[in-house]
Design a protein around this motif. Structure first.
Motif, PDB file in Angstrom:
ATOM      1  N   ARG A 288      29.999  -4.574  44.429  1.00 32.22           N
ATOM      2  CA  ARG A 288      29.742  -3.151  44.636  1.00 32.22           C
ATOM      3  C   ARG A 288      28.413  -3.006  45.354  1.00 32.22           C
ATOM      4  O   ARG A 288      27.526  -3.845  45.187  1.00 32.22           O
ATOM      5  N   ASN A 289      28.235  -1.917  46.095  1.00 30.81           N
ATOM      6  CA  ASN A 289      26.941  -1.716  46.737  1.00 30.81           C
ATOM      7  C   ASN A 289      26.034  -0.863  45.841  1.00 30.81           C
ATOM      8  O   ASN A 289      26.464  -0.323  44.811  1.00 30.81           O
ATOM      9  N   ILE A 290      24.779  -0.772  46.246  1.00 25.85           N
ATOM     10  CA  ILE A 290      23.774  -0.066  45.434  1.00 25.85           C
ATOM     11  C   ILE A 290      24.207   1.371  45.174  1.00 25.85           C
ATOM     12  O   ILE A 290      24.099   1.874  44.047  1.00 25.85           O
ATOM     13  N   TYR A 291      24.722   2.029  46.201  1.00 28.55           N
ATOM     14  CA  TYR A 291      25.129   3.434  46.058  1.00 28.55           C
ATOM     15  C   TYR A 291      26.199   3.573  44.972  1.00 28.55           C
ATOM     16  O   TYR A 291      26.114   4.464  44.114  1.00 28.55           O
ATOM     17  N   GLU A 292      27.192   2.710  44.993  1.00 28.66           N
ATOM     18  CA  GLU A 292      28.293   2.782  44.019  1.00 28.66           C
ATOM     19  C   GLU A 292      27.787   2.524  42.597  1.00 28.66           C
ATOM     20  O   GLU A 292      28.176   3.222  41.643  1.00 28.66           O
ATOM     21  N   VAL A 293      26.929   1.523  42.449  1.00 33.80           N
ATOM     22  CA  VAL A 293      26.392   1.182  41.124  1.00 33.80           C
ATOM     23  C   VAL A 293      25.550   2.333  40.578  1.00 33.80           C
ATOM     24  O   VAL A 293      25.649   2.710  39.397  1.00 33.80           O
TER      25      VAL A 293
ATOM     26  N   ALA B 253      11.651   3.605  47.186  1.00 35.46           N
ATOM     27  CA  ALA B 253      11.870   3.796  48.632  1.00 35.46           C
ATOM     28  C   ALA B 253      12.781   2.701  49.194  1.00 35.46           C
ATOM     29  O   ALA B 253      13.684   2.973  49.993  1.00 35.46           O
ATOM     30  N   GLN B 254      12.532   1.463  48.764  1.00 33.28           N
ATOM     31  CA  GLN B 254      13.372   0.348  49.226  1.00 33.28           C
ATOM     32  C   GLN B 254      14.815   0.513  48.750  1.00 33.28           C
ATOM     33  O   GLN B 254      15.765   0.273  49.494  1.00 33.28           O
ATOM     34  N   LEU B 255      14.963   0.945  47.498  1.00 32.18           N
ATOM     35  CA  LEU B 255      16.296   1.137  46.927  1.00 32.18           C
ATOM     36  C   LEU B 255      17.086   2.157  47.757  1.00 32.18           C
ATOM     37  O   LEU B 255      18.236   1.910  48.137  1.00 32.18           O
ATOM     38  N   LEU B 256      16.438   3.280  48.042  1.00 34.74           N
ATOM     39  CA  LEU B 256      17.127   4.356  48.765  1.00 34.74           C
ATOM     40  C   LEU B 256      17.404   3.987  50.223  1.00 34.74           C
ATOM     41  O   LEU B 256      18.309   4.543  50.844  1.00 34.74           O
ATOM     42  N   ALA B 257      16.622   3.046  50.758  1.00 30.48           N
ATOM     43  CA  ALA B 257      16.845   2.605  52.143  1.00 30.48           C
ATOM     44  C   ALA B 257      17.973   1.571  52.235  1.00 30.48           C
ATOM     45  O   ALA B 257      18.451   1.263  53.326  1.00 30.48           O
ATOM     46  N   ARG B 258      18.381   1.028  51.089  1.00 30.40           N
ATOM     47  CA  ARG B 258      19.363  -0.061  51.098  1.00 30.40           C
ATOM     48  C   ARG B 258      20.639   0.274  50.316  1.00 30.40           C
ATOM     49  O   ARG B 258      21.267  -0.601  49.723  1.00 30.40           O
TER      50      ARG B 258
END
Length: 287
Positions: A3-8, A39-44
């Motif tokens: 799963r990607n970060i957005y889905e998790v 910031a890194q989380l939201l960029a990835r």
């Protein structure tokens, strides 16, 4: 399939919301597990999440929801005055209201002692050391001592001082007793003592009552037990020109102010309100 970060993040946020927990906990925990800043989380957001990381992240989300473990205990720290402070079950998690107490102390010190470059400041019931360490770092002219009755709390506070590069002395003892026994006088006493009436502890959220130290919460039958002791002991440790600063529970301001006025009739005693409009700080100025 990863799963990607957005889905998790989306799954965790809705899961937390469904169980009456704050959605922002999902971001805090995922940043911690992925070792990323916000910031890194939201960029990835489209980056895949490794399955082992996903599993350990979900385990922490479940601990927070089902066992009510504070997110700060899961990630190991809480930010206070812009700095990360280590916390565990032996210390109270620093609150934003206490930042306002620190700000109030720093402001009043600059007014009351404009020419003094070496002031003795004592933080009583230091817990994580948030107040003591912050005062020492924000004003290097202060000689800060931190007192706590809990050996485990002092270990956490000392660790925070060392990690953040603050010069703080630590004393183990009950309230002001270490100063009284050493016949020591100080310029400033600051404290965020236990102030919750014992009958109200059961009404607190499980995150607080099940995981934070009872000794740091309970303030006797009416929540004022420690302020009464302070009123008796403070005259034994304060210099002629001095500042006393307390955090209090909402609604306790006038009662605590009355105790200080009785102990120090000439003092200027004021009740200050926090950003939410609650009486949260009481200051007494002796000059």
């Amino acid at each position: 399939m990863h799963r990607n970060i957005y889905e998790v993040l989306t799954w965790a946020s809705s899961f937390l919301k469904r169980h009456g927990k704050e959605e922002r906990v999902a971001e805090l925990l995922l940043c911690h597990h992925l070792r990323l800043t916000r910031a890194q989380l939201l960029a990835r957001l489209r980056d895949p999440v490794d399955e082992s990381v996903h599993q350990s992240f979900m385990a922490d989300v479940h601990k927070h929801v089902y066992e009510h473990v504070p997110v700060q205990h899961l990630i190991g720290y809480e930010h206070f005055y812009g700095r990360p402070f280590l916390v565990n079950r032996h210390v109270l998690i620093p609150r934003p209201e206490t930042e306002e107490l620190v700000q109030g102390v720093l402001t009043r010190i600059s007014h009351l002692f404009p020419y003094n470059h070496q002031l003795d400041v004592v933080d009583v019931g230091t817990g994580s050391g948030a107040i003591a360490v912050t005062l020492a770092l924000e004003n290097p002219a202060l000689r800060v001592t931190a007192i706590d009755i809990s050996r485990e709390a002092l270990q956490v506070a000392a660790q925070n001082a060392e990690r953040l590069g603050a010069e703080v002395a630590f004393l183990r003892g009950d309230l002001l007793r270490p100063l009284i026994e050493a016949n020591r006088k100080v310029d400033v006493v600051v404290s965020n003592p236990p102030y919750i009436p014992e009958g109200d502890i059961a009404l607190l959220s499980p995150i607080v009552k099940d995981h934070e130290p009872f000794v740091a919460l309970a303030g006797g039958e009416d929540g004022l037990a420690f302020y009464r002791r302070f009123a008796r002991e403070l005259p034994l440790v304060l210099k002629e020109r001095a500042l006393v600063a307390f955090e209090v529970g909402a609604g306790q301001g006038e009662a605590v102010a009355a105790l200080l006025e009785e102990a120090f009739p000439p003092a200027n005693v004021e009740v200050a309100f926090d950003i939410n409009g609650k009486d949260r700080m009481v200051y007494a100025t002796l000059q």
